[in-house]
Design an enzyme around this catalytic site. Structure first.
Site, PDB file in Angstrom:
ATOM      1  N   LYS A   1       0.814  -1.223   0.000  1.00 27.55           N
ATOM      2  CA  LYS A   1       0.000   0.000   0.000  1.00 27.55           C
ATOM      3  C   LYS A   1       0.846   1.272   0.000  1.00 27.55           C
ATOM      4  CE  LYS A   1      -4.165  -2.058   1.931  1.00 27.55           C
ATOM      5  NZ  LYS A   1      -5.209  -2.072   2.946  1.00 27.55           N
TER       6      LYS A   1
ATOM      7  N   ASP B   1     -10.025   2.642   2.140  1.00 28.62           N
ATOM      8  CA  ASP B   1     -10.086   1.896   3.407  1.00 28.62           C
ATOM      9  C   ASP B   1     -10.770   2.704   4.518  1.00 28.62           C
ATOM     10  OD1 ASP B   1      -8.983  -0.560   2.733  1.00 28.62           O
ATOM     11  OD2 ASP B   1      -6.923   0.049   3.177  1.00 28.62           O
TER      12      ASP B   1
HETATM   13  P1  NAP Z   1       0.784  -4.375   9.330  1.00 24.75           P
HETATM   14  O1  NAP Z   1       1.144  -3.059   8.737  1.00 24.75           O
HETATM   15  O2  NAP Z   1       1.685  -5.559   9.138  1.00 24.75           O
HETATM   16  O3  NAP Z   1       0.595  -4.128  10.958  1.00 24.75           O
HETATM   17  C1  NAP Z   1       0.395  -5.204  11.841  1.00 24.75           C
HETATM   18  C2  NAP Z   1       0.005  -4.688  13.227  1.00 24.75           C
HETATM   19  O4  NAP Z   1      -0.234  -5.828  14.083  1.00 24.75           O
HETATM   20  C3  NAP Z   1       1.118  -3.875  13.930  1.00 24.75           C
HETATM   21  O5  NAP Z   1       0.522  -2.913  14.753  1.00 24.75           O
HETATM   22  C4  NAP Z   1       1.821  -4.951  14.782  1.00 24.75           C
HETATM   23  O6  NAP Z   1       2.479  -4.441  15.927  1.00 24.75           O
HETATM   24  C5  NAP Z   1       0.631  -5.777  15.222  1.00 24.75           C
HETATM   25  N1  NAP Z   1       1.035  -7.129  15.606  1.00 24.75           N
HETATM   26  C6  NAP Z   1       1.357  -8.149  14.773  1.00 24.75           C
HETATM   27  N2  NAP Z   1       1.697  -9.248  15.503  1.00 24.75           N
HETATM   28  C7  NAP Z   1       1.592  -8.884  16.810  1.00 24.75           C
HETATM   29  C8  NAP Z   1       1.817  -9.579  18.038  1.00 24.75           C
HETATM   30  N3  NAP Z   1       2.222 -10.855  18.063  1.00 24.75           N
HETATM   31  N4  NAP Z   1       1.582  -8.921  19.196  1.00 24.75           N
HETATM   32  C9  NAP Z   1       1.178  -7.617  19.190  1.00 24.75           C
HETATM   33  N5  NAP Z   1       0.950  -6.913  18.058  1.00 24.75           N
HETATM   34  C10 NAP Z   1       1.164  -7.541  16.877  1.00 24.75           C
HETATM   35  O7  NAP Z   1      -0.640  -4.867   8.822  1.00 24.75           O
HETATM   36  P2  NAP Z   1      -1.891  -3.943   8.387  1.00 24.75           P
HETATM   37  O8  NAP Z   1      -1.872  -3.703   6.921  1.00 24.75           O
HETATM   38  O9  NAP Z   1      -1.934  -2.777   9.303  1.00 24.75           O
HETATM   39  O10 NAP Z   1      -3.122  -4.947   8.674  1.00 24.75           O
HETATM   40  C11 NAP Z   1      -3.504  -5.261  10.007  1.00 24.75           C
HETATM   41  C12 NAP Z   1      -4.716  -6.157   9.984  1.00 24.75           C
HETATM   42  O11 NAP Z   1      -5.845  -5.484   9.411  1.00 24.75           O
HETATM   43  C13 NAP Z   1      -4.531  -7.429   9.136  1.00 24.75           C
HETATM   44  O12 NAP Z   1      -5.152  -8.485   9.830  1.00 24.75           O
HETATM   45  C14 NAP Z   1      -5.276  -7.110   7.856  1.00 24.75           C
HETATM   46  O13 NAP Z   1      -5.746  -8.275   7.203  1.00 24.75           O
HETATM   47  C15 NAP Z   1      -6.432  -6.282   8.404  1.00 24.75           C
HETATM   48  N6  NAP Z   1      -7.059  -5.402   7.392  1.00 24.75           N
HETATM   49  C16 NAP Z   1      -8.367  -5.620   7.089  1.00 24.75           C
HETATM   50  C17 NAP Z   1      -9.011  -4.794   6.185  1.00 24.75           C
HETATM   51  C18 NAP Z   1     -10.474  -5.026   5.886  1.00 24.75           C
HETATM   52  O14 NAP Z   1     -10.994  -4.449   4.907  1.00 24.75           O
HETATM   53  N7  NAP Z   1     -11.168  -5.825   6.685  1.00 24.75           N
HETATM   54  C19 NAP Z   1      -8.315  -3.737   5.562  1.00 24.75           C
HETATM   55  C20 NAP Z   1      -6.978  -3.534   5.892  1.00 24.75           C
HETATM   56  C21 NAP Z   1      -6.348  -4.379   6.815  1.00 24.75           C
HETATM   57  P3  NAP Z   1       4.020  -3.939  15.818  1.00 24.75           P
HETATM   58  O15 NAP Z   1       3.985  -2.562  15.226  1.00 24.75           O
HETATM   59  O16 NAP Z   1       4.485  -3.947  17.234  1.00 24.75           O
HETATM   60  O17 NAP Z   1       4.737  -4.936  14.956  1.00 24.75           O
END
Ligand code: NAP
Length: 278
Positions: free
Chosen positions: A70, A106
């Site tokens: 993104k 989004d």
């Molecule tokens: P990302 O940039 O990889 O961010 C991941 C987030 O999760 C970070 O805040 C990370 O914390 C945290 N995290 C991951 N593993 C963790 C753990 N073991 N303990 C604590 N925190 C943890 O991903 P993203 O693009 O933001 O997406 C996040 C989620 O939203 C995904 O599940 C994605 O599928 C979902 N999503 C859904 C939609 C929808 O339309 N429904 C749209 C967009 C995203 P750190 O910073 O500490 O690593």
């Protein structure tokens, strides 16, 4: 029938084979009787720019962009919407006259999903996570007028980086999550915690008001443990699928030049696919 006039669109990501976007968009294409097709297009960090440039050179109408491209999508665009400029991330690239035009739907998807669950933006909101999804979420919430956001993340410096330019966001650690729920209008999980194959999201909701909308962006599983716990105590909930479908609507219109037909129940189709995963 695929013809010589068939319009191409798709979603680019890595991984992307799990995406429900083709199910949603192809159902709308079929219902609208468009000569088009929407495909999942895998990319790598190396191939992403050339794939997008190739598609933009007349091959496709546009693409949605998902993890982890993104930010790169925003960077390589020729034209960026105000939402993309502010979030530094794009989930939609539309191709016109050889140009790549970036937008971000989004935030609109998030607000639509929250709205369906009765959210009102007059109290603070807790956002869990500080990745790309959280970044888009806080901007949409600030634009919607929420008085303050309590942003909770494992890596505090990432939350602080998001909070810094805005007076209304406080960055907190997970040890402060339970008390941060006092008086909130919504609790939003924007981490990958709770997703199938990922660690569980452990959060005691006992201090959240009964009226707080509990939203989980994760949609595999559709009913996450967080949403189950929220339903058990009577809170209104919004799941990740409602956000996914709501962000897809403006994407479809931008790529195919007409709104998606209202009569097709894309949610039921997605639930069917999610059900057959189990
Ligand atoms: P990302 O940039 O990889 O961010 C991941 C987030 O999760 C970070 O805040 C990370 O914390 C945290 N995290 C991951 N593993 C963790 C753990 N073991 N303990 C604590 N925190 C943890 O991903 P993203 O693009 O933001 O997406 C996040 C989620 O939203 C995904 O599940 C994605 O599928 C979902 N999503 C859904 C939609 C929808 O339309 N429904 C749209 C967009 C995203 P750190 O910073 O500490 O690593």
């Amino acid at each position: 029938m695929i013809t010589a006039r068939t319009l191409l669109a798709g979603v680019v990501g890595d991984p992307v084979r799990h995406s429900l976007s083709p199910v949603i968009h192809n159902a709308w294409i079929q219902a609208a009787r468009l000569d088009g097709v929407y495909l999942a297009l895998p990319a790598t960090a190396e191939s992403f720019p050339s794939l997008v440039r190739g598609l933009a050179a007349g091959a496709a109408q546009g693409v949605n962009v998902t993890i982890p491209f993104k930010q790169e999508a925003a960077a390589l665009a020729d034209v960026r919407s105000a939402a993309v400029e502010r979030a530094g991330a794009a989930n939609l690239l539309v191709f016109r006259d050889g140009q790549v035009r970036a937008d971000n739907t989004d935030g609109a998807g998030l607000l639509a999903a929250l709205g369906q669950a009765g959210f009102n933006p007059f109290s603070p909101v807790v956002v869990l996570g500080a990745g790309g999804a959280a970044r888009g979420a806080v901007l949409a919430l600030l634009d919607a007028g929420v008085p303050s956001i309590r942003l909770i993340n494992r890596s505090l410096e990432r939350a602080r980086a998001i909070a810094a330019p805005h007076g209304r966001i406080s960055a907190l650690g997970w040890d402060e999550a339970r008390q941060a729920l006092d008086g909130v209008a919504a609790v939003i999980n924007a981490t990958s915690l709770g997703m199938t194959g990922q660690p569980a999201l452990e959060l005691d909701l006992d201090r959240a008001p009964a009226t707080a909308v509990v939203m989980d962006m994760v949609y595999r599983p559709l009913e996450t443990p967080l949403l189950r716990a929220a339903k058990a105590r009577g809170n209104p909930v919004a799941d990740g699928l409602s956000m996914l479908i709501a962000q897809a609507r403006p994407s479809f219109e931008a790529m195919f030049g007409r709104p998606p037909p209202a009569e097709v129940d894309v949610r039921a189709l997605c639930e069917q696919v999610l059900g057959s995963d189990r």
